[in-house]
Design a protein around this motif. Sequence first.
Motif, PDB file in Angstrom:
ATOM      1  N   SER A  50      48.909 -49.474  35.297  1.00 15.18           N
ATOM      2  CA  SER A  50      49.769 -48.661  34.063  1.00 15.18           C
ATOM      3  C   SER A  50      51.118 -48.730  34.703  1.00 15.18           C
ATOM      4  N   SER A  51      51.963 -48.664  33.670  1.00 18.70           N
ATOM      5  CA  SER A  51      53.388 -48.467  33.619  1.00 18.70           C
ATOM      6  C   SER A  51      53.686 -46.991  33.349  1.00 18.70           C
ATOM      7  N   GLY A  52      52.718 -46.033  32.714  1.00 17.79           N
ATOM      8  CA  GLY A  52      52.923 -44.940  32.486  1.00 17.79           C
ATOM      9  C   GLY A  52      52.163 -43.924  32.997  1.00 17.79           C
ATOM     10  N   PRO A  53      51.956 -42.625  32.689  1.00 16.27           N
ATOM     11  CA  PRO A  53      51.200 -41.723  33.006  1.00 16.27           C
ATOM     12  C   PRO A  53      49.608 -41.984  33.125  1.00 16.27           C
ATOM     13  N   VAL A  54      49.000 -41.361  33.919  1.00 17.27           N
ATOM     14  CA  VAL A  54      47.624 -41.614  34.277  1.00 17.27           C
ATOM     15  C   VAL A  54      47.012 -40.102  33.941  1.00 17.27           C
ATOM     16  N   LEU A  55      46.198 -39.871  33.121  1.00 23.20           N
ATOM     17  CA  LEU A  55      45.534 -38.757  32.914  1.00 23.20           C
ATOM     18  C   LEU A  55      43.981 -38.536  33.456  1.00 23.20           C
ATOM     19  N   ILE A  56      43.656 -37.479  34.285  1.00 19.37           N
ATOM     20  CA  ILE A  56      42.212 -37.383  34.717  1.00 19.37           C
ATOM     21  C   ILE A  56      41.776 -36.231  34.185  1.00 19.37           C
ATOM     22  N   ASP A  57      40.348 -36.651  33.475  1.00 19.75           N
ATOM     23  CA  ASP A  57      39.805 -35.304  32.855  1.00 19.75           C
ATOM     24  C   ASP A  57      38.313 -35.448  33.514  1.00 19.75           C
ATOM     25  N   GLY A  58      37.875 -34.243  33.928  1.00 17.90           N
ATOM     26  CA  GLY A  58      36.431 -34.004  34.485  1.00 17.90           C
ATOM     27  C   GLY A  58      36.018 -32.588  34.456  1.00 17.90           C
ATOM     28  N   ALA A  59      34.703 -32.470  34.263  1.00 16.97           N
ATOM     29  CA  ALA A  59      34.160 -31.108  34.439  1.00 16.97           C
ATOM     30  C   ALA A  59      34.125 -30.767  36.022  1.00 16.97           C
ATOM     31  N   LYS A  60      33.872 -29.576  36.161  1.00 18.85           N
ATOM     32  CA  LYS A  60      33.511 -29.076  37.524  1.00 18.85           C
ATOM     33  C   LYS A  60      32.414 -29.921  38.148  1.00 18.85           C
ATOM     34  N   THR A  61      31.483 -30.054  37.415  1.00 17.30           N
ATOM     35  CA  THR A  61      30.223 -30.707  37.903  1.00 17.30           C
ATOM     36  C   THR A  61      30.427 -32.211  38.353  1.00 17.30           C
ATOM     37  N   ASP A  62      31.623 -32.627  37.513  1.00 23.80           N
ATOM     38  CA  ASP A  62      31.982 -34.070  37.985  1.00 23.80           C
ATOM     39  C   ASP A  62      32.786 -34.338  39.204  1.00 23.80           C
ATOM     40  N   SER A  89      50.542 -33.166  38.035  1.00 16.17           N
ATOM     41  CA  SER A  89      50.907 -32.126  36.989  1.00 16.17           C
ATOM     42  C   SER A  89      49.878 -30.727  37.257  1.00 16.17           C
ATOM     43  N   SER A  90      50.571 -29.687  36.820  1.00 18.08           N
ATOM     44  CA  SER A  90      49.672 -28.466  36.848  1.00 18.08           C
ATOM     45  C   SER A  90      48.545 -28.652  36.212  1.00 18.08           C
ATOM     46  N   PRO A  91      47.166 -28.318  36.502  1.00 21.86           N
ATOM     47  CA  PRO A  91      46.119 -28.602  35.694  1.00 21.86           C
ATOM     48  C   PRO A  91      46.013 -27.678  34.683  1.00 21.86           C
ATOM     49  N   ILE A  92      45.312 -28.213  33.375  1.00 21.59           N
ATOM     50  CA  ILE A  92      44.827 -27.207  32.405  1.00 21.59           C
ATOM     51  C   ILE A  92      43.421 -27.195  32.569  1.00 21.59           C
ATOM     52  N   SER A  93      42.980 -25.990  32.488  1.00 19.56           N
ATOM     53  CA  SER A  93      41.600 -25.439  32.560  1.00 19.56           C
ATOM     54  C   SER A  93      40.957 -25.155  31.352  1.00 19.56           C
ATOM     55  N   LYS A  94      39.757 -25.632  31.003  1.00 22.58           N
ATOM     56  CA  LYS A  94      39.081 -25.414  29.804  1.00 22.58           C
ATOM     57  C   LYS A  94      37.560 -25.764  29.831  1.00 22.58           C
ATOM     58  N   ALA A  95      36.864 -25.129  29.073  1.00 15.46           N
ATOM     59  CA  ALA A  95      35.327 -25.749  29.100  1.00 15.46           C
ATOM     60  C   ALA A  95      34.719 -26.350  30.202  1.00 15.46           C
ATOM     61  N   HIS A  96      35.062 -25.426  31.340  1.00 17.73           N
ATOM     62  CA  HIS A  96      34.178 -25.551  32.908  1.00 17.73           C
ATOM     63  C   HIS A  96      34.495 -26.916  33.196  1.00 17.73           C
ATOM     64  N   GLY A  97      36.085 -27.141  33.110  1.00 16.11           N
ATOM     65  CA  GLY A  97      36.683 -28.581  33.906  1.00 16.11           C
ATOM     66  C   GLY A  97      38.034 -28.248  33.686  1.00 16.11           C
ATOM     67  N   LYS A  98      38.683 -29.565  34.080  1.00 14.50           N
ATOM     68  CA  LYS A  98      40.096 -29.379  34.409  1.00 14.50           C
ATOM     69  C   LYS A  98      40.667 -30.884  33.987  1.00 14.50           C
ATOM     70  N   VAL A  99      41.766 -30.888  33.308  1.00 13.64           N
ATOM     71  CA  VAL A  99      42.663 -32.165  33.103  1.00 13.64           C
ATOM     72  C   VAL A  99      44.108 -32.087  33.876  1.00 13.64           C
ATOM     73  N   PHE A 100      44.464 -33.222  34.430  1.00 15.52           N
ATOM     74  CA  PHE A 100      45.582 -33.242  35.313  1.00 15.52           C
ATOM     75  C   PHE A 100      46.123 -34.841  35.053  1.00 15.52           C
ATOM     76  N   TRP A 101      47.619 -34.787  35.261  1.00 16.32           N
ATOM     77  CA  TRP A 101      47.876 -36.390  35.223  1.00 16.32           C
ATOM     78  C   TRP A 101      48.881 -36.431  36.244  1.00 16.32           C
ATOM     79  N   VAL A 102      49.234 -37.656  36.492  1.00 16.30           N
ATOM     80  CA  VAL A 102      50.009 -38.399  37.524  1.00 16.30           C
ATOM     81  C   VAL A 102      50.670 -39.455  37.009  1.00 16.30           C
TER      82      VAL A 102
END
Length: 331
Positions: free
Chosen positions: A96-108, A124-137
């Motif tokens: 990628s030439s741009g940001p990469v977002l990672i999304d997953g449940a706690k169980t993942d 990035s600072s993670p966003i927590s929602k629905a028993h999981g988190k998302v962040f990007w690099v």
Amino acid sequence: MSIRLSLAIESGGFAVPESGKIAVFHPRDEHDLSVLPREQVLVVQPMRPDHDIFVARGYDCVAALEADTEIAAAIVFLPRAKALARHLIAQAVALSSGPVLIDGAKTDGIDSVLKAARKLTEPSSPISKAHGKVFWVEADGQVFADWRVDEFASVDGYATAPGVFSADGIDPASRLLAEALPTKLGRNLADLGAGWGYLSAQLLQRDDVIEKLHLIEADHTSLACAQRNVSDPRAEFHWADARQWKPPHLLDGVIMNPPFHTGRSAEPSLGQAFIATAARVLSPSGSLWLVANRHLPYETILGELFVQVSEIAGDNRFKVLHAFRPKRQRR
């Protein structure tokens, strides 16, 4: 859940590029990608059922990305397998030439992935929602280089790959089935849910009258391994959902070690659907041989679909069942 993806975009933190491809790695049926511009999305999904779902929704889909693919951003939905999850992140960041977002449940394992990523870069600072988190690099081709793994690994003399079933060695249930099979199986056979090809490789080493062996596997990565492990010209490979597969003609025999999990949840109905396929594709005098965990309730559907059913081998963990002569259902 893709609600975390929506929040990341709506917050302005994850910037969707105005042009270029956005690679979305391993989304599943429940992931709603409508927050992304459809014409830019390239779904990377090796599992045939989910792949076909996104094709039906109008997305451009591939089973795997080529090494020289150029993408403007990426989204990685974490798979369960740790090695595969890290490999996908490393691949996404490298391409990628741009940001990469990672999304997953706690169980993942999203928490452990975030912790490990912080040792390599500043996510990035993670966003927590629905028993999981998302962040990007941010894109940096080398920062996650150590997370990349070889396309194939050699285990017990066979090629396997990260994330495939029994990637670390021969599955004991499959070994039990191979040892229990009779000398003669028929001329035309199928291995439903063939995985990386252990059962098929064992069959084709035997002194038998096999003319054609169909390997049916929904995971494109597993099938690629099977193509390395089974070089016999009598083998024919099918990237397909075994529940939907149709042979060119009725078969003499079917072997299988059917899956019984979807994600982390046990679903015996998945194996039962494989059994129904076997009954559908077999000739009137055909046989099914299958291995299963002892607790799985397969005998009822086998009795409904076959004239004779018997246990021919087993131990305290597994049972090997033989079902003979499928019953033809009235239409």
